[in-house]
Write a protein that holds these residues in place. Structure first.
Motif, PDB file in Angstrom:
ATOM      1  N   ASN A 156      -1.234  14.600 -11.177  1.00 43.49           N
ATOM      2  CA  ASN A 156      -0.412  15.503 -10.379  1.00 43.49           C
ATOM      3  C   ASN A 156      -0.637  16.937 -10.851  1.00 43.49           C
ATOM      4  O   ASN A 156      -0.750  17.172 -12.063  1.00 43.49           O
ATOM      5  CB  ASN A 156       1.059  15.131 -10.504  1.00 43.49           C
ATOM      6  N   PRO A 157      -0.739  17.902  -9.928  1.00 38.12           N
ATOM      7  CA  PRO A 157      -0.960  19.293 -10.348  1.00 38.12           C
ATOM      8  C   PRO A 157       0.190  19.853 -11.181  1.00 38.12           C
ATOM      9  O   PRO A 157      -0.004  20.782 -11.967  1.00 38.12           O
ATOM     10  CB  PRO A 157      -1.118  20.045  -9.024  1.00 38.12           C
ATOM     11  N   LYS A 158       1.384  19.290 -11.006  1.00 41.02           N
ATOM     12  CA  LYS A 158       2.508  19.678 -11.848  1.00 41.02           C
ATOM     13  C   LYS A 158       2.525  18.741 -13.051  1.00 41.02           C
ATOM     14  O   LYS A 158       2.707  17.535 -12.891  1.00 41.02           O
ATOM     15  CB  LYS A 158       3.826  19.577 -11.074  1.00 41.02           C
ATOM     16  N   THR A 159       2.312  19.293 -14.211  1.00 39.60           N
ATOM     17  CA  THR A 159       2.219  18.464 -15.415  1.00 39.60           C
ATOM     18  C   THR A 159       3.449  17.580 -15.548  1.00 39.60           C
ATOM     19  O   THR A 159       4.591  18.057 -15.505  1.00 39.60           O
ATOM     20  CB  THR A 159       2.084  19.347 -16.664  1.00 39.60           C
ATOM     21  N   THR A 160       3.204  16.270 -15.686  1.00 40.28           N
ATOM     22  CA  THR A 160       4.296  15.313 -15.747  1.00 40.28           C
ATOM     23  C   THR A 160       3.889  14.109 -16.586  1.00 40.28           C
ATOM     24  O   THR A 160       2.699  13.795 -16.707  1.00 40.28           O
ATOM     25  CB  THR A 160       4.687  14.836 -14.329  1.00 40.28           C
ATOM     26  N   THR A 161       4.884  13.451 -17.155  1.00 37.57           N
ATOM     27  CA  THR A 161       4.634  12.202 -17.876  1.00 37.57           C
ATOM     28  C   THR A 161       4.865  10.989 -16.968  1.00 37.57           C
ATOM     29  O   THR A 161       4.599   9.864 -17.371  1.00 37.57           O
ATOM     30  CB  THR A 161       5.550  12.086 -19.101  1.00 37.57           C
ATOM     31  N   GLN A 162       5.372  11.229 -15.763  1.00 34.81           N
ATOM     32  CA  GLN A 162       5.683  10.135 -14.837  1.00 34.81           C
ATOM     33  C   GLN A 162       4.402   9.652 -14.153  1.00 34.81           C
ATOM     34  O   GLN A 162       3.712  10.432 -13.479  1.00 34.81           O
ATOM     35  CB  GLN A 162       6.679  10.604 -13.773  1.00 34.81           C
ATOM     36  N   THR A 163       4.091   8.385 -14.311  1.00 33.21           N
ATOM     37  CA  THR A 163       2.864   7.828 -13.751  1.00 33.21           C
ATOM     38  C   THR A 163       3.168   6.483 -13.097  1.00 33.21           C
ATOM     39  O   THR A 163       3.848   5.640 -13.694  1.00 33.21           O
ATOM     40  CB  THR A 163       1.796   7.641 -14.833  1.00 33.21           C
ATOM     41  N   VAL A 164       2.659   6.297 -11.894  1.00 31.44           N
ATOM     42  CA  VAL A 164       2.782   5.017 -11.206  1.00 31.44           C
ATOM     43  C   VAL A 164       1.426   4.312 -11.217  1.00 31.44           C
ATOM     44  O   VAL A 164       0.389   4.947 -11.005  1.00 31.44           O
ATOM     45  CB  VAL A 164       3.297   5.190  -9.762  1.00 31.44           C
ATOM     46  N   ILE A 165       1.441   3.035 -11.514  1.00 32.38           N
ATOM     47  CA  ILE A 165       0.244   2.198 -11.414  1.00 32.38           C
ATOM     48  C   ILE A 165       0.421   1.318 -10.189  1.00 32.38           C
ATOM     49  O   ILE A 165       1.378   0.534 -10.120  1.00 32.38           O
ATOM     50  CB  ILE A 165       0.028   1.354 -12.678  1.00 32.38           C
ATOM     51  N   ILE A 166      -0.483   1.440  -9.230  1.00 34.50           N
ATOM     52  CA  ILE A 166      -0.337   0.784  -7.926  1.00 34.50           C
ATOM     53  C   ILE A 166      -1.308  -0.381  -7.812  1.00 34.50           C
ATOM     54  O   ILE A 166      -2.520  -0.209  -7.978  1.00 34.50           O
ATOM     55  CB  ILE A 166      -0.579   1.796  -6.786  1.00 34.50           C
TER      56      ILE A 166
END
Length: 310
Positions: free
Chosen positions: A84-94
């Motif tokens: 994501n262009p906005k730095t984040t620790t949230q990640t979805v594995i699909i």
């Protein structure tokens, strides 16, 4: 006496041979990899334009290619990672559906990307660019997802917050994964129209699609699977894994699903003692819930995430 016994044995032998041939043919139809994604069902043709708009987005968005067992042609797994262009620790594995690939999950990738997630989309065994001669219906794939989770943590850091998401076979895959020892970074799970077990799904489809009985077909197909993939179909199930699950989980299922019957959603829901929600989508067929109600789908997902993830 000998003659009558011999003449009786001829048709019995022919029936046995025919049953074995049919079982092997059905195994190859159901479990052997395909080189192309099959046509979607007739009722979903109405969503074709929206689907290809999402595919165009997926193909254009900057992404990385990740690997497991890189360089080993017999084991190499492939995934696309969209930071994501906005730095984040949230990640979805699909996790994608049966005979699909990571591209076929473009709509969900965009949904979560727009919600601020990094997105990882693997190709499962026997699908897309990943290795594998046969489809394991989530059971062996769950082991690969443990490695994908580790890669996400390595990329994002120990502060990663991971959501597991899957549809159809992918829903069953994350349900099966739920019973494993997961890192603390895995915070929640969403399973859309996953089956309760591989065996139950096969028996259901044998009846509905082929008008064939469970016996002796399922035991023969199961034995073939044991020879090719290392396990009997009755040895594994989503419900048994969900009984060990400790992560909050949202189950989604269409009320008019005739491919994975909605009764399996209730089985899966009852199986886990973890915090849970169940959304039965009125009039939706198999894997149609998002397409029929895209805004409502995102709202329901967001409500779950606000309760258990953020």
């Amino acid at each position: 006496m000998k003659k009558s016994t011999w003449t009786l044995g001829v048709p019995l032998a022919a029936v046995a041979a025919g049953t074995i041939y049919l079982s092997n043919k059905l195994f190859n139809i159901a479990f052997k990899r395909v080189s192309q994604v099959p046509e979607t069902s007739a009722e979903k043709q109405q969503y074709a334009q929206q689907y290809y708009d999402y595919v165009d987005w997926f193909r254009a968005i900057p992404k990385q290619t990740w690997y497991l067992h890189q360089g080993d042609a017999t084991k190499q797994m492939v995934a696309s990672y969209i930071p994501n262009p906005k730095t984040t620790t949230q990640t979805v594995i699909i996790s994608h559906g049966y005979k699909g690939n990571r591209e076929t999950m473009a709509n969900f990738a965009k949904m979560f990307y727009d919600m601020g997630f990094n997105v990882l989309l693997p190709d499962d065994r026997g699908h897309g660019d990943s290795a594998g001669e046969y489809i394991s219906f989530g059971w062996l794939d769950r082991l690969d997802y443990l490695d994908w989770i580790d890669q996400v943590i390595h990329e994002v850091g120990d502060s990663a917050k991971i959501l597991l998401f899957g549809v159809s076979m992918g829903g069953a895959t994350v349900e099966m994964l739920s019973g494993e020892h997961l890192p603390t970074q895995v915070k929640a799970i969403i399973a859309d129209c996953g089956y309760s077990s591989i065996k139950q799904e096969l028996v259901y489809l044998l009846d509905k699609q082929y008008h064939l009985p469970e016996y002796p077909i399922e035991p023969l197909v199961s034995t073939i699977n044991r020879t090719r993939l290392g396990y009997y179909l009755g040895d594994v199930s989503s419900t048994e894994q969900l009984a060990k699950n400790t992560r909050p989980i949202l189950f989604i299922h269409g009320s008019q699903d005739t491919y994975v019957p909605v009764s399996m959603a209730y089985e899966n829901y009852r199986a886990t003692k973890a915090p849970k929600q169940l959304w039965i989508v009125k009039d939706a067929t198999h894997a149609e819930s998002f397409w029929a109600h895209p805004q409502k789908y995102q709202q329901r997902v967001n409500h779950f995430l606000k309760t258990y993830f953020y």
